[in-house]
Design a protein around this motif. Structure first.
Motif, PDB file in Angstrom:
ATOM      1  N   THR A 161      -1.515   0.296  17.715  1.00 21.48           N
ATOM      2  CA  THR A 161      -0.156   0.340  17.173  1.00 21.48           C
ATOM      3  C   THR A 161      -0.072  -0.560  15.949  1.00 21.48           C
ATOM      4  O   THR A 161      -0.576  -1.678  15.947  1.00 21.48           O
ATOM      5  CB  THR A 161       0.843  -0.123  18.246  1.00 21.48           C
ATOM      6  OG1 THR A 161       0.688   0.715  19.379  1.00 21.48           O
ATOM      7  CG2 THR A 161       2.259  -0.022  17.736  1.00 21.48           C
ATOM      8  N   CYS A 162       0.550  -0.055  14.912  1.00 20.01           N
ATOM      9  CA  CYS A 162       0.651  -0.809  13.654  1.00 20.01           C
ATOM     10  C   CYS A 162       1.544  -2.036  13.844  1.00 20.01           C
ATOM     11  O   CYS A 162       2.650  -1.929  14.368  1.00 20.01           O
ATOM     12  CB  CYS A 162       1.218   0.109  12.580  1.00 20.01           C
ATOM     13  SG  CYS A 162       1.548  -0.721  11.033  1.00 20.01           S
ATOM     14  N   ASP A 163       1.052  -3.169  13.420  1.00 17.54           N
ATOM     15  CA  ASP A 163       1.795  -4.427  13.571  1.00 17.54           C
ATOM     16  C   ASP A 163       2.975  -4.511  12.608  1.00 17.54           C
ATOM     17  O   ASP A 163       3.984  -5.134  12.907  1.00 17.54           O
ATOM     18  CB  ASP A 163       0.859  -5.620  13.297  1.00 17.54           C
ATOM     19  CG  ASP A 163       0.170  -6.042  14.596  1.00 17.54           C
ATOM     20  OD1 ASP A 163       0.710  -5.719  15.669  1.00 17.54           O
ATOM     21  OD2 ASP A 163      -0.896  -6.682  14.511  1.00 17.54           O
ATOM     22  N   PRO A 187       8.535   4.716   4.520  1.00 11.24           N
ATOM     23  CA  PRO A 187       7.301   4.821   5.306  1.00 11.24           C
ATOM     24  C   PRO A 187       6.526   3.510   5.230  1.00 11.24           C
ATOM     25  O   PRO A 187       6.505   2.860   4.191  1.00 11.24           O
ATOM     26  CB  PRO A 187       6.528   5.948   4.622  1.00 11.24           C
ATOM     27  CG  PRO A 187       7.546   6.714   3.856  1.00 11.24           C
ATOM     28  CD  PRO A 187       8.611   5.729   3.461  1.00 11.24           C
ATOM     29  N   CYS A 188       5.935   3.141   6.351  1.00 10.75           N
ATOM     30  CA  CYS A 188       5.172   1.892   6.417  1.00 10.75           C
ATOM     31  C   CYS A 188       3.884   2.042   5.592  1.00 10.75           C
ATOM     32  O   CYS A 188       3.154   3.013   5.742  1.00 10.75           O
ATOM     33  CB  CYS A 188       4.845   1.604   7.881  1.00 10.75           C
ATOM     34  SG  CYS A 188       3.701   0.245   8.103  1.00 10.75           S
ATOM     35  N   VAL A 189       3.628   1.062   4.725  1.00  9.33           N
ATOM     36  CA  VAL A 189       2.438   1.176   3.873  1.00  9.33           C
ATOM     37  C   VAL A 189       1.164   0.800   4.637  1.00  9.33           C
ATOM     38  O   VAL A 189       0.079   1.275   4.306  1.00  9.33           O
ATOM     39  CB  VAL A 189       2.547   0.300   2.597  1.00  9.33           C
ATOM     40  CG1 VAL A 189       3.579   0.885   1.650  1.00  9.33           C
ATOM     41  CG2 VAL A 189       2.863  -1.138   2.939  1.00  9.33           C
ATOM     42  N   THR A 190       1.289  -0.026   5.651  1.00 14.47           N
ATOM     43  CA  THR A 190       0.097  -0.446   6.391  1.00 14.47           C
ATOM     44  C   THR A 190      -0.560   0.739   7.098  1.00 14.47           C
ATOM     45  O   THR A 190      -1.782   0.884   7.080  1.00 14.47           O
ATOM     46  CB  THR A 190       0.467  -1.513   7.439  1.00 14.47           C
ATOM     47  OG1 THR A 190       1.198  -2.544   6.793  1.00 14.47           O
ATOM     48  CG2 THR A 190      -0.769  -2.082   8.111  1.00 14.47           C
ATOM     49  N   CYS A 191       0.260   1.589   7.700  1.00 13.82           N
ATOM     50  CA  CYS A 191      -0.283   2.695   8.497  1.00 13.82           C
ATOM     51  C   CYS A 191      -0.008   4.045   7.836  1.00 13.82           C
ATOM     52  O   CYS A 191      -0.278   5.092   8.428  1.00 13.82           O
ATOM     53  CB  CYS A 191       0.325   2.683   9.896  1.00 13.82           C
ATOM     54  SG  CYS A 191       2.121   2.879   9.879  1.00 13.82           S
ATOM     55  N   GLN A 192       0.507   4.040   6.606  1.00 10.79           N
ATOM     56  CA  GLN A 192       0.875   5.280   5.896  1.00 10.79           C
ATOM     57  C   GLN A 192       1.852   6.125   6.704  1.00 10.79           C
ATOM     58  O   GLN A 192       1.860   7.352   6.596  1.00 10.79           O
ATOM     59  CB  GLN A 192      -0.367   6.135   5.559  1.00 10.79           C
ATOM     60  CG  GLN A 192      -1.188   5.632   4.397  1.00 10.79           C
ATOM     61  CD  GLN A 192      -2.414   4.911   4.902  1.00 10.79           C
ATOM     62  OE1 GLN A 192      -3.134   5.431   5.719  1.00 10.79           O
ATOM     63  NE2 GLN A 192      -2.618   3.706   4.402  1.00 10.79           N
TER      64      GLN A 192
HETATM   65 ZN   LIG Z   1       2.953   0.784  10.203  1.00  7.00          ZN
END
Ligand SMILES: [Zn+2]
Ligand SMILES: [Zn+2]
Length: 379
Positions: A161-163, A187-192
Motif C-alpha cells: 500500500t502506498c504510504d 492522483p498520487c505521484v508516488t504510486c501514479q
Molecule cells: Zn500513492
C-alpha cells in the motif's frame, strides 16, 4: 433499499469511541495495508477494505464523526442528512464506485485494465476469398506474463500500500477561499494513482503484467468475404495492463487483384477477345472459370460490347446460398494485317453487301441513330 442499523465505524477500525485522530489514523493505515485488494486477493478483503475506508472517511472527519456519536450514519443513503444522492456525502460514494468498478474516475486506478483491440491485414487471392480458406496468421500482441500472472511483482514479493496516499491513489489538498474550504484531489505521484507500489517488479515483464509475443494462429476465412471486410476473433487482441482481459483481433481482408477476373460483389467479370469473323458467324468456345472450364456459345451476329453470362460461376455468396454469376465481355476485333487473298475476300463481301461506300444520305435514320446511341452508351 433495506433499512439497517447504523454501522459501528469504531469497531471496524478496532478503536475505542474516545480514540484520538492519531490513533484512528494509525489503525486505518495498519488495516488498509492488510486488506488492500492489490495485496490481499481474498474475496472478503475487498469488502473489508471498503468498510475500512468508509470508517476512516467518517471518523477522520469531525463533522461526520459527530453524526456517528449521535447514533446516525453519515454514509447511509438519507442517513439523517437529507437526500441520498444529493447529500453532502454523494461525492464519497463516487470514490467507492471508482474503487470497486463504478464509473467515477476518482480513487485508485486498477492496475488490471482491459486490453485494446488489434488489427492485422491479410492478403488473399480471389480463389481464397471466393471459396474460403483456412490460413495461418502471425500476430504480434501483448499476452499475459506467465512469471507473475499479471501481478507485475517479482516472484515471492507483493505490492504494498502506498504510504503517500494510504492506498487511495489520490491526495487531497485543502484551500481556503472566500467561499470556504475547497478540497481538491490529485492522483498520487508516488504510486501514479494505483494506491499500491511495486517495489520489486517482475523481471520478465518489468511490472507491466504482460509481455509482447509473436504467435501463429489459424484463422478460418469464410467463402465470399470481400476486400476491406474485417473478421473479428474475440479475445485474440492485446492483453491489458496487469494481465487484464484481452481485446479482440480484427483480420482485415485485402483481396489481391486477379490477372483475369475483376470482382463486383459476388459477380466476376472477364474480357475475351473475339475475331470479327467469329462474332459474325457465331462460334463455340471454352471459358476458364475460377474452378474449371465452361463451354459457351457465341451467337451469329454478335455485336461489339456484348456480354455473355455464365450463371453460378461467380463468388460464393457470403450470406445466402449459391454463387454469383460470371460475365464475359466480348472484345470484338477487326482484322488488321490482311494478306492479299484475305483482302480480296473482304472486298468481295463488302461489294456483295453494298458496303463499299457508306453514305449517310442513303441511310439517314440508321447511321446517325447508331452513333447517337453509342455516345449515350446504349450501343
Ligand atoms: Zn500513492
Ligand atoms: Zn511478470
Amino acid at each position: 433499499m433495506r433499512a439497517k442499523v447504523a454501522k459501528d465505524y469504531y469497531a471496524i477500525l478496532g478503536v475505542p469511541r474516545g480514540a484520538t485522530p492519531d490513533e484512528i489514523k494509525r489503525a486505518y493505515r495498519r488495516l488498509a495495508r492488510k486488506y488492500h485488494p492489490d495485496v490481499n486477493s481474498d474475496s472478503e478483503a475487498h469488502d473489508r477494505f471498503q468498510e475500512i475506508n468508509a470508517a476512516y472517511e467518517v471518523l477522520s472527519d469531525p463533522a461526520k464523526r459527530e453524526i456517528v456519536d449521535l447514533g446516525g450514519d453519515p454514509l447511509a443513503p438519507g442517513g439523517g442528512m437529507g437526500g441520498a444522492a444529493a447529500g453532502p456525502f454523494a461525492g464519497f460514494q463516487d470514490i467507492m464506485d471508482a474503487f470497486f468498478g463504478g464509473t467515477s474516475t476518482r480513487g485508485p486506478r486498477p492496475r488490471t485494465r482491459p486490453g485494446a483491440d488489434a488489427i492485422i491485414r491479410l492478403e488473399l487471392d480471389l480463389e481464397e476469398t471466393a471459396f474460403g480458406v483456412e490460413t495461418p496468421i502471425t500476430v504480434d500482441t501483448a499476452i499475459g506474463c506467465t512469471a507473475c500472472e499479471g501481478a507485475g511483482t517479482a516472484p515471492g514479493t507483493h505490492s504494498t500500500t502506498c504510504d503517500t496516499c494510504m492506498g487511495r491513489g489520490e491526495v487531497q489538498s485543502v484551500q481556503r477561499t472566500l467561499l470556504g474550504q475547497v478540497v481538491t484531489s490529485r492522483p498520487c505521484v508516488t504510486c501514479q494513482g494505483y494506491g499500491t507500489v511495486i517495489e520489486h517488479p517482475c523481471p520478465k515483464c518489468a511490472g507491466e503484467g504482460r509481455v509482447r509475443s509473436r504467435r501463429t494462429i489459424t484463422v478460418k476465412i469464410p467463402a465470399g468475404v470481400e476486400d476491406g471486410m474485417r473478421i473479428r476473433l474475440a479475445g485474440q487482441g492485446e492483453v491489458g495492463p496487469g494481465g487484464g482481459p484481452a481485446g479482440d483481433l480484427y483480420v482485415e481482408i485485402h483481396e489481391r487483384p486477379h490477372d483475369v477476373f475483376s470482382r463486383k460483389g459476388d459477380d466476376l467479370h472477364c474480357r475475351v477477345v473475339l475475331p470479327m469473323t467469329a462474332a459474325a458467324l457465331g462460334t463455340r468456345m471454352t471459358i476458364k472459370t475460377l474452378d474449371g472450364e465452361e463451354p459457351v456459345e457465341v451467337r451469329p451476329g454478335t455485336q461489339p460490347g456484348s456480354t455473355l453470362r455464365i450463371r453460378g460461376r461467380g463468388v460464393t455468396r457470403l450470406r445466402g446460398n449459391g454463387r454469383g454469376d460470371m460475365y464475359v465481355h466480348l472484345d470484338i476485333r477487326t482484322p488488321t494485317k490482311l494478306d492479299a487473298e484475305q483482302e480480296r475476300l473482304l472486298r468481295e463481301l463488302s461489294r456483295m453487301r453494298g458496303e463499299e461506300v457508306i453514305e449517310p444520305a442513303r441511310h439517314p435514320g440508321g447511321f446517325f441513330a447508331r452513333m447517337r446511341d453509342a455516345f449515350n452508351g446504349h450501343a
